[in-house]
Scaffold this motif. Structure first.
Motif, PDB file in Angstrom:
ATOM      1  N   SER A   1       0.724  -1.187   0.023  1.00  0.00           N
ATOM      2  CA  SER A   1       0.064   0.020   0.145  1.00  0.00           C
ATOM      3  C   SER A   1       0.902   1.193   0.076  1.00  0.00           C
ATOM      4  CB  SER A   1      -0.891  -0.120   1.026  1.00  0.00           C
ATOM      5  OG  SER A   1      -0.358  -0.184   2.405  1.00  0.00           O
ATOM      6  N   GLY A   2       2.245   1.046  -0.012  1.00  0.00           N
ATOM      7  CA  GLY A   2       3.080   2.206   0.189  1.00  0.00           C
ATOM      8  C   GLY A   2       3.134   3.180   1.057  1.00  0.00           C
ATOM      9  N   LEU A   3       3.361   4.353   1.005  1.00  0.00           N
ATOM     10  CA  LEU A   3       3.434   5.397   2.051  1.00  0.00           C
ATOM     11  C   LEU A   3       2.017   5.799   2.516  1.00  0.00           C
ATOM     12  CD1 LEU A   3       6.378   7.484   1.139  1.00  0.00           C
ATOM     13  CD2 LEU A   3       6.435   5.701   2.853  1.00  0.00           C
ATOM     14  N   THR A   4       1.629   5.552   3.989  1.00  0.00           N
ATOM     15  CA  THR A   4       0.120   5.738   4.116  1.00  0.00           C
ATOM     16  C   THR A   4       0.353   6.736   5.537  1.00  0.00           C
ATOM     17  OG1 THR A   4      -0.108   3.727   5.876  1.00  0.00           O
ATOM     18  CG2 THR A   4      -0.761   3.558   3.425  1.00  0.00           C
ATOM     19  N   ASP A   5      -0.736   7.422   5.758  1.00  0.00           N
ATOM     20  CA  ASP A   5      -0.850   8.371   6.799  1.00  0.00           C
ATOM     21  C   ASP A   5      -0.575   7.781   8.111  1.00  0.00           C
ATOM     22  OD1 ASP A   5      -1.285  10.689   5.180  1.00  0.00           O
ATOM     23  OD2 ASP A   5      -3.461  10.402   5.255  1.00  0.00           O
ATOM     24  N   ALA A   6      -1.218   6.275   8.348  1.00  0.00           N
ATOM     25  CA  ALA A   6      -0.977   5.646   9.245  1.00  0.00           C
ATOM     26  C   ALA A   6       0.501   5.326   9.483  1.00  0.00           C
ATOM     27  CB  ALA A   6      -1.783   4.296   9.469  1.00  0.00           C
TER      28      ALA A   6
ATOM     29  N   ILE B   1      11.726  -2.129   3.242  1.00  0.00           N
ATOM     30  CA  ILE B   1      10.503  -1.946   2.320  1.00  0.00           C
ATOM     31  C   ILE B   1      10.267  -3.204   1.852  1.00  0.00           C
ATOM     32  CG2 ILE B   1      10.177  -0.890  -0.019  1.00  0.00           C
ATOM     33  CD1 ILE B   1      11.831   1.469   0.894  1.00  0.00           C
ATOM     34  N   LEU B   2       9.063  -3.660   1.756  1.00  0.00           N
ATOM     35  CA  LEU B   2       8.841  -5.016   1.236  1.00  0.00           C
ATOM     36  C   LEU B   2       8.923  -5.117  -0.154  1.00  0.00           C
ATOM     37  CD1 LEU B   2       5.821  -6.310   3.504  1.00  0.00           C
ATOM     38  CD2 LEU B   2       8.031  -6.693   3.726  1.00  0.00           C
TER      39      LEU B   2
ATOM     40  N   ASP C   1      14.969   6.966  -2.439  1.00  0.00           N
ATOM     41  CA  ASP C   1      13.791   7.831  -2.799  1.00  0.00           C
ATOM     42  C   ASP C   1      12.770   7.853  -1.869  1.00  0.00           C
ATOM     43  OD1 ASP C   1      15.113   8.423  -5.166  1.00  0.00           O
ATOM     44  OD2 ASP C   1      13.946   6.922  -6.478  1.00  0.00           O
ATOM     45  N   THR C   2      12.269   6.603  -1.392  1.00  0.00           N
ATOM     46  CA  THR C   2      11.401   6.613  -0.164  1.00  0.00           C
ATOM     47  C   THR C   2      11.861   6.997   0.867  1.00  0.00           C
ATOM     48  OG1 THR C   2      10.434   4.524  -1.305  1.00  0.00           O
ATOM     49  CG2 THR C   2       9.808   4.840   0.843  1.00  0.00           C
ATOM     50  N   ALA C   3      13.192   6.783   1.102  1.00  0.00           N
ATOM     51  CA  ALA C   3      13.721   7.156   2.521  1.00  0.00           C
ATOM     52  C   ALA C   3      13.448   8.683   2.622  1.00  0.00           C
ATOM     53  CB  ALA C   3      15.110   6.681   2.670  1.00  0.00           C
ATOM     54  N   ASN C   4      13.990   9.429   1.382  1.00  0.00           N
ATOM     55  CA  ASN C   4      14.104  10.918   1.498  1.00  0.00           C
ATOM     56  C   ASN C   4      12.422  11.506   1.434  1.00  0.00           C
ATOM     57  OD1 ASN C   4      17.138  11.432   1.169  1.00  0.00           O
ATOM     58  ND2 ASN C   4      16.688  10.789  -0.904  1.00  0.00           N
TER      59      ASN C   4
END
Length: 98
Positions: free
Chosen positions: A26-31, A50-51, A60-63
């Motif tokens: 589901s990627g980066l969620t608010d939860a 990251i799965l 990229d996700t970390a930044n």
């Protein structure tokens, strides 16, 4: 902004910790971001996995995560990354100067 010496110190520290949370398909969620924000308040340094099903790039996700939770990117290796945010009320990690 972290200096090279401080980043190196945090990398050595992160070597001994286990990932406490993970990003799924589901990627980066608010939860997820809320959970990570609380973890940073408690620990200051957090390792995230990251799965493979998420198809996200670790650096990229970390930044993006670091920017969202007002933290500093420390490192990304493979499918894991480490971020740091100083707790101004109750600091636990003493960073080297300069």
């Amino acid at each position: 902004m972290l200096t090279g010496k401080q980043r190196s110190y945090l990398r050595s520290m992160a070597n001994g910790i286990k990932p406490i949370t993970q990003i799924g398909k589901s990627g980066l969620t608010d939860a997820f971001l809320e959970q990570l924000d609380l973890a940073l308040d408690a620990r200051e340094i957090v390792k995230v996995t990251i799965l493979e099903t998420s198809l996200l790039d670790a650096k990229d996700t970390a930044n993006e995560v670091a920017q969202s939770v007002r933290a500093e990117f420390v490192q990304a290796i493979g499918n894991k990354f480490v971020i740091y945010r100083k707790n101004h009320k109750n600091p636990k990690i003493e960073l080297p100067k300069g």
